[in-house]
Design a protein around this motif. Sequence first.
Motif, short mmCIF file in Angstrom:
data_model
loop_
_atom_site.label_atom_id
_atom_site.label_comp_id
_atom_site.label_asym_id
_atom_site.label_seq_id
_atom_site.Cartn_x
_atom_site.Cartn_y
_atom_site.Cartn_z
N ALA A 44 0.83 -1.21 0.00
CA ALA A 44 0.00 0.00 0.00
C ALA A 44 0.86 1.25 0.00
N THR A 45 1.93 1.24 0.78
CA THR A 45 2.80 2.41 0.88
C THR A 45 3.54 2.66 -0.44
N LEU A 46 4.08 1.61 -1.02
CA LEU A 46 4.80 1.78 -2.28
C LEU A 46 3.87 2.24 -3.40
N LEU A 47 2.65 1.71 -3.43
CA LEU A 47 1.67 2.17 -4.41
C LEU A 47 1.35 3.64 -4.20
N ARG A 48 1.18 4.02 -2.97
CA ARG A 48 0.86 5.42 -2.65
C ARG A 48 1.97 6.35 -3.13
N GLU A 49 3.21 5.88 -3.06
CA GLU A 49 4.36 6.69 -3.47
C GLU A 49 4.70 6.52 -4.95
N GLY A 50 3.94 5.68 -5.65
CA GLY A 50 4.23 5.45 -7.06
C GLY A 50 5.52 4.70 -7.30
N LYS A 51 5.94 3.86 -6.35
CA LYS A 51 7.23 3.18 -6.46
C LYS A 51 7.13 1.65 -6.43
N LEU A 52 5.94 1.11 -6.59
CA LEU A 52 5.81 -0.34 -6.67
C LEU A 52 5.95 -0.76 -8.13
N GLY A 53 7.06 -1.40 -8.44
CA GLY A 53 7.30 -1.82 -9.82
C GLY A 53 6.75 -3.19 -10.14
N GLY A 54 6.72 -4.07 -9.14
CA GLY A 54 6.24 -5.40 -9.42
C GLY A 54 6.37 -6.33 -8.23
N PHE A 55 5.94 -7.56 -8.46
CA PHE A 55 6.00 -8.62 -7.45
C PHE A 55 6.81 -9.79 -7.97
N ASP A 56 7.46 -10.47 -7.04
CA ASP A 56 7.89 -11.85 -7.25
C ASP A 56 7.01 -12.68 -6.34
N PHE A 57 6.05 -13.37 -6.91
CA PHE A 57 5.11 -14.15 -6.11
C PHE A 57 5.67 -15.53 -5.81
N ASN A 58 5.60 -15.90 -4.55
CA ASN A 58 5.93 -17.25 -4.10
C ASN A 58 5.43 -17.39 -2.68
N SER A 59 5.67 -18.53 -2.05
CA SER A 59 5.28 -18.76 -0.67
C SER A 59 6.46 -19.27 0.14
N ARG A 60 6.40 -19.04 1.44
CA ARG A 60 7.41 -19.61 2.33
C ARG A 60 6.74 -20.02 3.64
N PHE A 61 7.25 -21.08 4.19
CA PHE A 61 6.80 -21.50 5.52
C PHE A 61 7.80 -21.07 6.59
N TYR A 62 9.09 -20.98 6.23
CA TYR A 62 10.11 -20.64 7.21
C TYR A 62 10.98 -19.47 6.74
N ALA A 63 11.65 -19.63 5.63
CA ALA A 63 12.53 -18.56 5.13
C ALA A 63 12.16 -18.28 3.69
N VAL A 116 -3.51 -3.98 -3.81
CA VAL A 116 -3.18 -3.68 -5.21
C VAL A 116 -4.40 -3.08 -5.91
N VAL A 117 -5.55 -3.74 -5.74
CA VAL A 117 -6.78 -3.24 -6.35
C VAL A 117 -7.14 -1.87 -5.77
N ARG A 118 -7.09 -1.75 -4.45
CA ARG A 118 -7.43 -0.51 -3.76
C ARG A 118 -6.52 0.64 -4.21
N GLY A 119 -5.24 0.34 -4.44
CA GLY A 119 -4.28 1.39 -4.78
C GLY A 119 -4.11 1.64 -6.26
N GLY A 120 -4.92 0.99 -7.09
CA GLY A 120 -4.82 1.22 -8.53
C GLY A 120 -3.72 0.45 -9.21
N GLY A 121 -3.05 -0.45 -8.49
CA GLY A 121 -1.94 -1.20 -9.07
C GLY A 121 -2.36 -2.22 -10.11
N PHE A 122 -3.61 -2.61 -10.06
CA PHE A 122 -4.08 -3.62 -11.01
C PHE A 122 -4.22 -3.05 -12.41
N THR A 123 -4.40 -1.75 -12.51
CA THR A 123 -4.56 -1.11 -13.82
C THR A 123 -3.36 -0.25 -14.16
N ASP A 147 1.29 -0.09 -14.15
CA ASP A 147 2.40 -0.85 -14.72
C ASP A 147 3.02 -1.85 -13.74
N VAL A 148 2.32 -2.16 -12.66
CA VAL A 148 2.85 -3.13 -11.71
C VAL A 148 2.94 -4.50 -12.39
#
Length: 386
Positions: free
Chosen positions: A229-248, A269-276, A278-279
């Motif tokens: 949310a913070t990065l979207l608010r500042e216009g600095k969220l470029g993207g995600f690397d999606f994965n999961s972790r249980f420990y590290a 993401v939806v709330r902050g406009g990131g879905f539409t 360049d994220v």
Amino acid sequence: MTELAAVKTALKTQAVETPSWAYGNSGTRFKVFAQAGVPRDPFEKLDDAAKVHEFTGVAPTVALHIPWDKVEDYAALAEHAKERGVRIGAINSNTFQDDDYKLGSICHPDAAVRKKAVGHLLECVDIMDATGSRDLKLWFADGTNYPGQDDVRSRQDRLAEGLAEVYERLGEGQRMLLEYKLFEPAFYTTDVPDWGTAYAHCLRLGEKAQVVVDTGHHAPGTNIEFIVATLLREGKLGGFDFNSRFYADDDLMVGAADPFQLFRIMYEVVRGGGFTSDVAFMLDQCHNIEAKIPAIIRSVMNVQEATAKALLVDAEALGAAQASGDVLEANSVLMDAYDTDVRPLLREVREEMGLAPEPRKAYAASGYGEKVVAERVGGQQAGWGA
């Protein structure tokens, strides 16, 4: 357009980038496990990625990793991707596998090693030019293991200097995406350990530099959606690397460990406009014991499900509950969306896109997995470091 129609439209335009390395052999720190039919070169990786897109309809780009995906003719590789119905996505650098980088790469105390590392990053920009890629994705293993090993502030100065040189090389429409990681392989200090450090460097560099959030790169209990949310608010969220972790940093399939967290992230993401905007929604996973292509298809579907639920949040009702201080109602509105079974909706969306409603079943019935096992005999299978 009805609300449901708008949700469907949004889901049809979603794009999830798959990583070339996820199609190769991978494993734990103790063993890399080989599977039959694994690609032997970047061209075969693109063939497999094209199948994921064919059955999901929302995986049109493939991230490359250099030098793991090094070829003599990158324009030919891009053309091969185009012929298969996909495109080259982010170019990922590698400044962590050479012996020279034992004490760091662009943060190394030796100027000669720093020059080598920056040269590699500039080579990656050349590859972006040849493939038409938009994003240069940077992750650095740089750091220290012991107090006093190196000067912390000087390493930040070296980092800033190296990033600035590469930033100046970026062309029109190209971006630098800076990733962070809490620890590993450095255990005392990591030179880009958190979103604040990445954000500070990107802010100094300029508009073309943005932060990547890898969902596995945080301390336990970190509120990742707040960072988003913070990065979207500042216009600095470029993207995600999606994965999961249980420990590290387990690099397991996205949504496997905590699907509720993935939903919360996608809601921001939806709330902050990131879905539409360049994220970039990218996967960064290793499939060590499960079949590669079906696992990646499942991962794309997991992102779709979390997104669908996020899009179904009743924003008006949520806002009213929040404004009136009705804590339980606000939470209930959010949970109503999360508890919705969106699988029938997504089956409808796929059918409207001319796709099979169940991508994994359709892939299994296609016979492609058996085909590549029979055809890909001999040669060197791709994997970590290849």
